[in-house]
Design a protein around this motif. Structure first.
Motif, PDB file in Angstrom:
ATOM      1  N   ASP A  19      -6.829   4.243   6.748  1.00  0.00           N
ATOM      2  CA  ASP A  19      -7.650   5.708   6.388  1.00  0.00           C
ATOM      3  C   ASP A  19      -6.831   6.403   5.329  1.00  0.00           C
ATOM      4  O   ASP A  19      -6.034   5.867   4.708  1.00  0.00           O
ATOM      5  CB  ASP A  19      -7.304   6.409   8.105  1.00  0.00           C
ATOM      6  N   GLY A  20      -7.394   7.727   5.357  1.00  0.00           N
ATOM      7  CA  GLY A  20      -6.651   8.590   4.361  1.00  0.00           C
ATOM      8  C   GLY A  20      -6.863   8.138   3.014  1.00  0.00           C
ATOM      9  O   GLY A  20      -7.896   8.111   2.465  1.00  0.00           O
ATOM     10  N   PRO A  21      -5.921   8.336   2.008  1.00  0.00           N
ATOM     11  CA  PRO A  21      -6.018   8.116   0.644  1.00  0.00           C
ATOM     12  C   PRO A  21      -6.435   6.572   0.463  1.00  0.00           C
ATOM     13  O   PRO A  21      -6.773   6.106  -0.744  1.00  0.00           O
ATOM     14  CB  PRO A  21      -4.620   8.322   0.253  1.00  0.00           C
ATOM     15  N   THR A  60      -3.473   6.347 -12.096  1.00  0.00           N
ATOM     16  CA  THR A  60      -2.952   5.326 -13.105  1.00  0.00           C
ATOM     17  C   THR A  60      -3.216   3.820 -12.627  1.00  0.00           C
ATOM     18  O   THR A  60      -3.029   3.065 -13.665  1.00  0.00           O
ATOM     19  CB  THR A  60      -1.537   5.466 -13.183  1.00  0.00           C
ATOM     20  N   ILE A  61      -3.654   3.608 -11.184  1.00  0.00           N
ATOM     21  CA  ILE A  61      -3.619   2.064 -11.131  1.00  0.00           C
ATOM     22  C   ILE A  61      -5.235   2.139 -10.389  1.00  0.00           C
ATOM     23  O   ILE A  61      -5.714   3.084  -9.817  1.00  0.00           O
ATOM     24  CB  ILE A  61      -2.828   1.729 -10.159  1.00  0.00           C
ATOM     25  N   ARG A  62      -5.674   0.860 -10.133  1.00  0.00           N
ATOM     26  CA  ARG A  62      -6.914   0.534  -9.299  1.00  0.00           C
ATOM     27  C   ARG A  62      -6.195  -0.396  -8.088  1.00  0.00           C
ATOM     28  O   ARG A  62      -5.823  -1.476  -8.441  1.00  0.00           O
ATOM     29  CB  ARG A  62      -8.022   0.033 -10.187  1.00  0.00           C
ATOM     30  N   VAL A  63      -6.518  -0.198  -7.031  1.00  0.00           N
ATOM     31  CA  VAL A  63      -6.271  -1.307  -6.195  1.00  0.00           C
ATOM     32  C   VAL A  63      -7.364  -2.146  -5.757  1.00  0.00           C
ATOM     33  O   VAL A  63      -8.517  -1.686  -5.314  1.00  0.00           O
ATOM     34  CB  VAL A  63      -5.568  -0.400  -4.841  1.00  0.00           C
ATOM     35  N   LEU A  64      -7.580  -3.270  -6.212  1.00  0.00           N
ATOM     36  CA  LEU A  64      -8.668  -4.034  -6.006  1.00  0.00           C
ATOM     37  C   LEU A  64      -8.935  -4.542  -4.659  1.00  0.00           C
ATOM     38  O   LEU A  64      -9.916  -4.833  -4.110  1.00  0.00           O
ATOM     39  CB  LEU A  64      -8.605  -5.474  -6.660  1.00  0.00           C
ATOM     40  N   ALA A  65      -7.792  -4.687  -3.905  1.00  0.00           N
ATOM     41  CA  ALA A  65      -7.758  -5.138  -2.357  1.00  0.00           C
ATOM     42  C   ALA A  65      -6.647  -4.737  -1.662  1.00  0.00           C
ATOM     43  O   ALA A  65      -5.592  -4.922  -2.007  1.00  0.00           O
ATOM     44  CB  ALA A  65      -8.293  -6.562  -2.537  1.00  0.00           C
ATOM     45  N   ALA A  66      -7.034  -4.205  -0.262  1.00  0.00           N
ATOM     46  CA  ALA A  66      -5.843  -4.219   0.561  1.00  0.00           C
ATOM     47  C   ALA A  66      -5.697  -5.484   1.276  1.00  0.00           C
ATOM     48  O   ALA A  66      -6.812  -6.089   1.816  1.00  0.00           O
ATOM     49  CB  ALA A  66      -6.122  -3.377   1.494  1.00  0.00           C
ATOM     50  N   LEU A 108       6.992  10.195  13.035  1.00  0.00           N
ATOM     51  CA  LEU A 108       8.053   9.512  12.449  1.00  0.00           C
ATOM     52  C   LEU A 108       7.647   8.369  11.468  1.00  0.00           C
ATOM     53  O   LEU A 108       8.101   8.375  10.563  1.00  0.00           O
ATOM     54  CB  LEU A 108       9.135   9.097  13.357  1.00  0.00           C
ATOM     55  N   ARG A 109       6.732   7.848  12.099  1.00  0.00           N
ATOM     56  CA  ARG A 109       6.218   6.457  11.588  1.00  0.00           C
ATOM     57  C   ARG A 109       5.455   6.558  10.394  1.00  0.00           C
ATOM     58  O   ARG A 109       5.769   6.165   9.287  1.00  0.00           O
ATOM     59  CB  ARG A 109       5.453   5.648  12.567  1.00  0.00           C
ATOM     60  N   GLU A 110       4.622   7.606  10.444  1.00  0.00           N
ATOM     61  CA  GLU A 110       3.789   7.953   9.293  1.00  0.00           C
ATOM     62  C   GLU A 110       4.569   8.538   8.022  1.00  0.00           C
ATOM     63  O   GLU A 110       4.428   8.351   6.894  1.00  0.00           O
ATOM     64  CB  GLU A 110       2.590   8.986   9.767  1.00  0.00           C
ATOM     65  N   ALA A 111       5.604   9.378   8.351  1.00  0.00           N
ATOM     66  CA  ALA A 111       6.460   9.934   7.393  1.00  0.00           C
ATOM     67  C   ALA A 111       7.216   9.038   6.612  1.00  0.00           C
ATOM     68  O   ALA A 111       7.723   9.041   5.697  1.00  0.00           O
ATOM     69  CB  ALA A 111       7.587  11.100   8.108  1.00  0.00           C
ATOM     70  N   ARG A 112       7.380   7.699   7.247  1.00  0.00           N
ATOM     71  CA  ARG A 112       8.128   6.832   6.661  1.00  0.00           C
ATOM     72  C   ARG A 112       7.190   5.776   5.946  1.00  0.00           C
ATOM     73  O   ARG A 112       7.512   4.715   5.301  1.00  0.00           O
ATOM     74  CB  ARG A 112       9.112   6.018   7.470  1.00  0.00           C
ATOM     75  N   GLY A 113       5.899   6.341   5.748  1.00  0.00           N
ATOM     76  CA  GLY A 113       4.854   5.328   4.981  1.00  0.00           C
ATOM     77  C   GLY A 113       4.351   4.132   5.544  1.00  0.00           C
ATOM     78  O   GLY A 113       3.806   3.237   4.954  1.00  0.00           O
ATOM     79  N   LEU A 140       0.870  -1.305   0.053  1.00  0.00           N
ATOM     80  CA  LEU A 140      -0.140  -0.007   0.157  1.00  0.00           C
ATOM     81  C   LEU A 140       0.943   1.174  -0.068  1.00  0.00           C
ATOM     82  O   LEU A 140       0.622   2.136  -0.737  1.00  0.00           O
ATOM     83  CB  LEU A 140      -0.851  -0.040   1.267  1.00  0.00           C
ATOM     84  N   SER A 141       1.852   1.304   0.727  1.00  0.00           N
ATOM     85  CA  SER A 141       2.656   2.610   1.224  1.00  0.00           C
ATOM     86  C   SER A 141       3.250   3.216  -0.387  1.00  0.00           C
ATOM     87  O   SER A 141       3.623   4.418  -0.533  1.00  0.00           O
ATOM     88  CB  SER A 141       3.373   2.395   2.232  1.00  0.00           C
ATOM     89  N   GLU A 142       3.709   2.258  -1.034  1.00  0.00           N
ATOM     90  CA  GLU A 142       4.419   2.533  -2.331  1.00  0.00           C
ATOM     91  C   GLU A 142       3.593   2.946  -3.450  1.00  0.00           C
ATOM     92  O   GLU A 142       3.806   3.193  -4.390  1.00  0.00           O
ATOM     93  CB  GLU A 142       5.290   1.395  -2.874  1.00  0.00           C
ATOM     94  N   LEU A 143       2.313   2.724  -3.123  1.00  0.00           N
ATOM     95  CA  LEU A 143       1.346   3.206  -4.260  1.00  0.00           C
ATOM     96  C   LEU A 143       0.395   4.588  -4.342  1.00  0.00           C
ATOM     97  O   LEU A 143      -0.276   4.897  -5.006  1.00  0.00           O
ATOM     98  CB  LEU A 143       0.072   1.915  -4.321  1.00  0.00           C
ATOM     99  N   ARG A 144       0.994   5.176  -3.151  1.00  0.00           N
ATOM    100  CA  ARG A 144       0.059   6.446  -2.890  1.00  0.00           C
ATOM    101  C   ARG A 144       0.221   7.276  -4.180  1.00  0.00           C
ATOM    102  O   ARG A 144      -0.923   7.922  -4.606  1.00  0.00           O
ATOM    103  CB  ARG A 144       0.879   7.175  -1.411  1.00  0.00           C
ATOM    104  N   SER A 145       1.438   7.852  -4.506  1.00  0.00           N
ATOM    105  CA  SER A 145       1.380   8.622  -5.577  1.00  0.00           C
ATOM    106  C   SER A 145       0.684   8.078  -7.020  1.00  0.00           C
ATOM    107  O   SER A 145      -0.008   8.947  -7.766  1.00  0.00           O
ATOM    108  CB  SER A 145       2.993   8.860  -6.105  1.00  0.00           C
TER     109      SER A 145
END
Length: 330
Positions: free
Chosen positions: A238-240, A225-231, A292-297, A214-219
């Protein structure tokens, strides 16, 4: 009012005394000089995991001296694991970065003679989650639609990720197939050098499904450009990520947490081990560390001590079963 003020003052003193006592116990059991081994070259996930601890402990004033980070690449964690078990078995100042990938490699026997129960698993400070990803113009709007087509035409749908068969990215695809009553052996899987290369292949229509994190897909999500079918998480993030359904809520019981954690040598004293557990728990609860944790995705995860040890052992047992099922181990 005076009575209430007196009670509040006394309560504050009691809390301060308790914190001071905990700090004194930790100081006695944990040396001033501490170290985190990252079992890889600088710049990767294990480096991030060590920095998560070292920066967090320093910025929350839970260490008196900055923790040193050292690098020990080799065997995707095997060299460091063997070093701790053979050389630094009882070092009370040493922690070693680990992740779900380490649990996979232990299950596959890639750490040599040592098994998962031969270190002291300390805890996890953060987690990412796997994701089933397709391009924005793919024909599937849900995981169920993908699985229907996959059952009918398994050879026409190529999965891809940054790892070979047996890696944790392959494991995500294998578990999804298994949850749909398919054999992971039937999957068409393409291995890439890294997640970035696999994502580029998805966008270039060289593969149809990417098992990423998930964290590498934010941008890419923000760019449409993508669709995430499932986490592959226990619940929606939360968030995006709030609109992304979990695999479980679509009827596929698959979770893939990529935890960022640590272990210690097998002969570290109970006193030192427990002092580290308490220190990590304090760190996890600090709002400064949360930033700090959130800043590291990473997403919140706080499992420590015996609870974390059981969790890792259960993961390794599950991965062993899957590896045996598809013929990766004997």
């Amino acid at each position: 009012m005076k009575l209430n003020s007196t009670l509040r003052y006394a309560s504050g003193l009691a809390l301060m005394s308790s914190a001071l006592w905990v700090g004194q116990v930790q100081a006695q059991a944990i040396p001033d000089s501490t170290e985190c081994i990252a079992p890889a070259k600088p710049g990767g996930g294990y480096d991030l995991t060590c920095r998560l601890a070292t920066n967090g402990l320093q910025e929350t004033a839970l260490v008196s001296r900055p923790m040193m980070v050292s690098y020990m690449p080799g065997g995707i964690g095997a060299v460091a694991y063997n070093h701790v078990n053979g050389v630094r078995t009882d070092d009370p100042g040493l922690i070693v970065a680990a992740s779900t990938g380490a649990a996979v490699n232990l299950a596959l026997g890639k750490f040599g003679e040592y098994d998962a129960d031969e270190v002291r698993w300390l805890g996890a400070l953060g987690v990412d989650y796997g994701a089933i990803v397709v391009s924005a113009d793919a024909p599937w709007q849900s995981l169920g639609e993908l699985m229907t087509d996959l059952k009918e035409n398994p050879n026409e749908i190529a999965f891809g990720a940054g790892g070979t068969v047996g890696s944790q990215d392959w494991m995500k695809a294998a578990l999804i197939a298994k949850s749909g009553d398919m054999s992971p052996r039937d999957l068409r899987y393409v291995a890439f050098e890294g997640g970035g290369e696999a994502l580029a292949a998805l966008l270039g229509n060289h593969i149809q499904v990417f098992t990423g994190d998930l964290s590498e897909l934010r941008s890419q999500l923000e760019g449409g450009t993508i669709r995430v079918l499932a986490a592959l998480s226990e619940e929606r993030m939360d968030g995006p990520y709030a609109e992304i359904p979990t695999a479980a809520e679509q009827g596929y019981d698959v979770e893939w947490p990529i935890w960022r954690g640590y272990y210690m040598g097998p002969e570290v004293s109970d006193e030192a081990y427990q002092a580290w557990v308490e220190r990590m728990q304090q760190l996890a609860e600090d709002p400064v560390f949360a930033e700090l944790r959130e800043a590291r995705g990473l997403f919140p995860m706080a499992r420590f001590g015996d609870d974390f040890d059981r969790y890792v052992q259960e993961q390794v047992a599950e991965f062993k079963g899957l590896a045996e099922e598809v013929g990766l181990t004997q």
